[in-house]
Design an enzyme around this catalytic site. Structure first.
Site, PDB file in Angstrom:
ATOM      1  N   ASP A 292      22.868  26.587  38.802  1.00 20.46           N
ATOM      2  CA  ASP A 292      21.964  27.587  39.385  1.00 20.46           C
ATOM      3  C   ASP A 292      21.413  28.461  38.261  1.00 20.46           C
ATOM      4  OD1 ASP A 292      20.968  29.962  40.469  1.00 20.46           O
ATOM      5  OD2 ASP A 292      22.755  30.409  41.647  1.00 20.46           O
TER       6      ASP A 292
ATOM      7  N   GLU B 265      28.462  46.692  44.656  1.00 21.68           N
ATOM      8  CA  GLU B 265      29.678  45.903  44.715  1.00 21.68           C
ATOM      9  C   GLU B 265      30.026  45.501  43.287  1.00 21.68           C
ATOM     10  OE1 GLU B 265      31.449  45.981  47.171  1.00 21.68           O
ATOM     11  OE2 GLU B 265      32.882  44.437  46.644  1.00 21.68           O
TER      12      GLU B 265
ATOM     13  N   ASN C 292      38.058  46.433  43.249  1.00 24.28           N
ATOM     14  CA  ASN C 292      39.496  46.161  43.389  1.00 24.28           C
ATOM     15  C   ASN C 292      40.223  46.630  42.128  1.00 24.28           C
ATOM     16  OD1 ASN C 292      39.168  44.226  41.385  1.00 24.28           O
ATOM     17  ND2 ASN C 292      39.298  42.478  42.760  1.00 24.28           N
TER      18      ASN C 292
ATOM     19  N   GLY D 239      36.860  40.336  49.760  1.00 20.17           N
ATOM     20  CA  GLY D 239      36.486  41.582  49.100  1.00 20.17           C
ATOM     21  C   GLY D 239      35.122  42.085  49.572  1.00 20.17           C
ATOM     22  N   ASP D 240      34.160  41.183  49.666  1.00 15.44           N
ATOM     23  CA  ASP D 240      32.808  41.562  50.128  1.00 15.44           C
ATOM     24  C   ASP D 240      32.828  41.998  51.585  1.00 15.44           C
ATOM     25  OD1 ASP D 240      32.015  40.657  47.653  1.00 15.44           O
ATOM     26  OD2 ASP D 240      31.526  38.664  48.397  1.00 15.44           O
TER      27      ASP D 240
HETATM   28  P1  8BR Z   1      38.942  40.800  46.002  1.00 12.26           P
HETATM   29  O1  8BR Z   1      38.662  39.348  45.934  1.00 12.26           O
HETATM   30  O2  8BR Z   1      37.744  41.670  45.771  1.00 12.26           O
HETATM   31  O3  8BR Z   1      40.138  41.252  45.188  1.00 12.26           O
HETATM   32  O4  8BR Z   1      39.326  41.088  47.527  1.00 12.26           O
HETATM   33  C1  8BR Z   1      40.383  40.433  48.116  1.00 12.26           C
HETATM   34  C2  8BR Z   1      41.038  41.363  49.099  1.00 12.26           C
HETATM   35  O5  8BR Z   1      41.448  40.596  50.205  1.00 12.26           O
HETATM   36  C3  8BR Z   1      42.292  42.049  48.599  1.00 12.26           C
HETATM   37  O6  8BR Z   1      42.020  43.306  48.019  1.00 12.26           O
HETATM   38  C4  8BR Z   1      43.153  42.215  49.859  1.00 12.26           C
HETATM   39  O7  8BR Z   1      42.984  43.517  50.379  1.00 12.26           O
HETATM   40  C5  8BR Z   1      42.552  41.210  50.823  1.00 12.26           C
HETATM   41  N1  8BR Z   1      43.514  40.180  51.259  1.00 12.26           N
HETATM   42  C6  8BR Z   1      44.099  39.185  50.540  1.00 12.26           C
HETATM   43 BR1  8BR Z   1      43.825  38.807  48.770  1.00 12.26          BR
HETATM   44  N2  8BR Z   1      44.941  38.427  51.257  1.00 12.26           N
HETATM   45  C7  8BR Z   1      44.913  38.955  52.500  1.00 12.26           C
HETATM   46  C8  8BR Z   1      45.579  38.626  53.703  1.00 12.26           C
HETATM   47  N3  8BR Z   1      46.438  37.601  53.780  1.00 12.26           N
HETATM   48  N4  8BR Z   1      45.324  39.374  54.822  1.00 12.26           N
HETATM   49  C9  8BR Z   1      44.454  40.412  54.745  1.00 12.26           C
HETATM   50  N5  8BR Z   1      43.788  40.765  53.619  1.00 12.26           N
HETATM   51  C10 8BR Z   1      44.012  40.057  52.504  1.00 12.26           C
END
Ligand code: 8BR
EC number: 2.7.1.-
Length: 456
Positions: free
Chosen positions: A202, A270, A296, A441-442
């Site tokens: 891309d 973000e 994060n 995360g998003d």
């Molecule tokens: P990032 O990729 O920006 O770090 O966001 C991932 C987010 O997903 C984490 O900060 C966490 O809060 C959430 N998360 C994850 Br990883 N595993 C999870 C789960 N099993 N249940 C709920 N939230 C989760």
């Protein structure tokens, strides 16, 4: 029990408030994610065909980009061997043809803007304008039905139409995602855990290409929204072969922010992990133009390496909650940004220059949305989020809450008054065996940002 009640209330409040949001803009990254679940026999056959020795050499000497088929297969094998997520850019046309012929099991909309469009427009039903660098049929059809729009010129007037009604013969921006489970084996290479290798074919999102409607019609686009979420700047490089730099892109982003601010549109950035330190610095310098930022622990630590110190960065990475709070305050002091939303496994924090229970309620709603997504993989209707109310609230975060109570005497219902700032804390719902954690995360950041605005 307190949190149980707060969660139920927050969900109802957010559900009622989301229809108040009149329009949101999502820019800039949208692409096609082509997912393939790797097959041992198929992969071994391909490696043998191209030459096992050459491919295995790549595993030990990674070029970090792809200009031959051996490099593609070597990258995949390296990712498997280390159990590590990797993304390499595909420079060769021959390899791009090979990737296409190899095919995929599933197509999904990709890029943070694209993914959030299907959530905010498709699931929450908020009128959403999304930037698509290119709008080929293959990508347009991945947008769900609903109030999702792209701007198109009709003569010199801008019209808003669903991407499916604006299909053009433009390039397909494909991110080939090769997934493997834990224990997956090819020859003597075995994956210590599940992960994925991405071959990125891309050219547009890699340089944050902006299409003409956004370059020439941004003011008109702005008139249709109350909120904007900006993403996709993490890929910027310091220099490009043609002599342009990240500055050229950021100057254009800045001019967009000036317009958004002139029209009082609240903007959220973000902050995805940005490898290049210069670019990261420039993004921090741009934060004063935004209303809000989402990040994060890895991203907050990477900012502290620039405006804080190494020690604080380390503590943030290790997850010390008081260090995280210090870092958020440092970031707010430095940039003057009104809202910082931090998310990590188990809890979220929001530091704001204004007060209100809706800040906490928005975090609670975001936690439910994240849990619902972890459970189901993909959301279709906002009511499905209610099912996440039965997911247990993270126990470990309750301990953190007690620590906060000791430190801040006026801590109440997740809210802490800090003279000129408010800190909101929520323990999150954790799904025991998630279907997928990609794009959560998003989901967290955008759900909190739009629902808070709707409740204010
Ligand atoms: P990032 O990729 O920006 O770090 O966001 C991932 C987010 O997903 C984490 O900060 C966490 O809060 C959430 N998360 C994850 Br990883 N595993 C999870 C789960 N099993 N249940 C709920 N939230 C989760």
């Amino acid at each position: 029990r307190l949190w149980k009640r707060l969660y139920v209330n927050a969900f109802e409040n957010a559900l009622n408030a989301i229809p108040n949001v009149k329009g949101v803009l999502l820019a800039y990254n949208t692409n096609i994610d082509a997912i393939k679940y790797l097959d041992k026999d198929d992969l071994e056959k391909r490696v043998t065909e191209i030459g096992k020795e050459k491919v295995f050499e790549i595993i030990e000497n990674p070029p970090e980009k792809i200009s031959s088929i051996e490099e593609l297969l070597g990258g995949i094998l390296r990712s498997i061997k280390l159990g590590k997520a990797m993304e390499w850019f595909v420079e060769s046309e021959e390899v791009r043809r090979y990737l296409r012929e190899w095919g995929w099991d599933e197509l999904r909309i990709g890029g943070q803007a694209g993914i959030m469009a299907n959530l905010l427009g498709g699931v929450y039903r908020i009128p959403t304008i999304v930037h698509v660098p290119q709008n080929p049929k293959l990508q347009a059809e991945l947008f769900v039905d609903g109030p999702i729009y792209v701007p198109v010129f009709e003569g010199n007037k801008l019209k808003l139409v669903h991407p499916k009604d604006a299909i053009a013969e433009e390039e397909e921006l494909i991110h080939y995602i090769y997934e493997f489970p834990r224990g997956f084996q090819v020859f003597d290479v075995q994956a210590p855990r599940e992960n994925r290798f991405i071959a990125n074919a891309d050219d547009y999102n890699a340089r944050v290409y902006m299409r003409r409607e956004f370059r020439e019609g941004f003011e008109e686009i702005t008139r249709n929204v109350e909120l904007a979420i900006i993403s996709g700047l993490q890929v910027l490089k310091e220099y490009y072969p043609d002599g342009t730099t990240y500055r050229d892109v950021l100057d254009r982003v800045e001019s967009h922010l000036n317009i958004l601010n002139r029209y009082n549109v609240k903007s959220h950035f973000e902050f995805a992990y940005t490898a290049n330190r210069r670019v990261r610095e420039a993004l921090v310098e741009l934060l004063p133009k935004f209303t809000s930022v989402g990040l994060n622990e890895v991203e907050l630590a990477s900012i502290m390496e620039i405006i804080g110190d190494e020690e604080l960065a380390k503590e943030v990475l290790e997850g010390h909650i008081f260090s995280v709070i210090d870092a958020m305050n440092v970031l707010m002091d430095e940039t003057g940004i009104e809202r910082i939303h931090f998310h990590t496994y188990g809890y979220y924090l929001a530091l704001t220059q204004y007060r209100g229970e809706e800040v906490r309620d928005a975090l609670l709603f975001a936690s439910l949305a994240a849990a619902a997504k972890a459970m189901k993989g993909n959301l279709e209707r906002i009511e499905q989020i209610r099912d996440a109310l039965s997911v247990p609230t993270n126990e470990r975060a309750i301990v953190l809450e007690e620590e906060l109570e000791k430190e801040f005497t006026e801590f109440e219902n997740g809210l802490i008054d800090m003279v000129d700032r408010q800190l909101a804390f929520v323990p999150t719902k954790i799904v025991a065996s998630p279907k997928s954690t990609v794009g959560i995360g998003d989901t967290i950041s955008s759900s909190a940002f739009v629902s808070e605005f709707g409740m204010r």
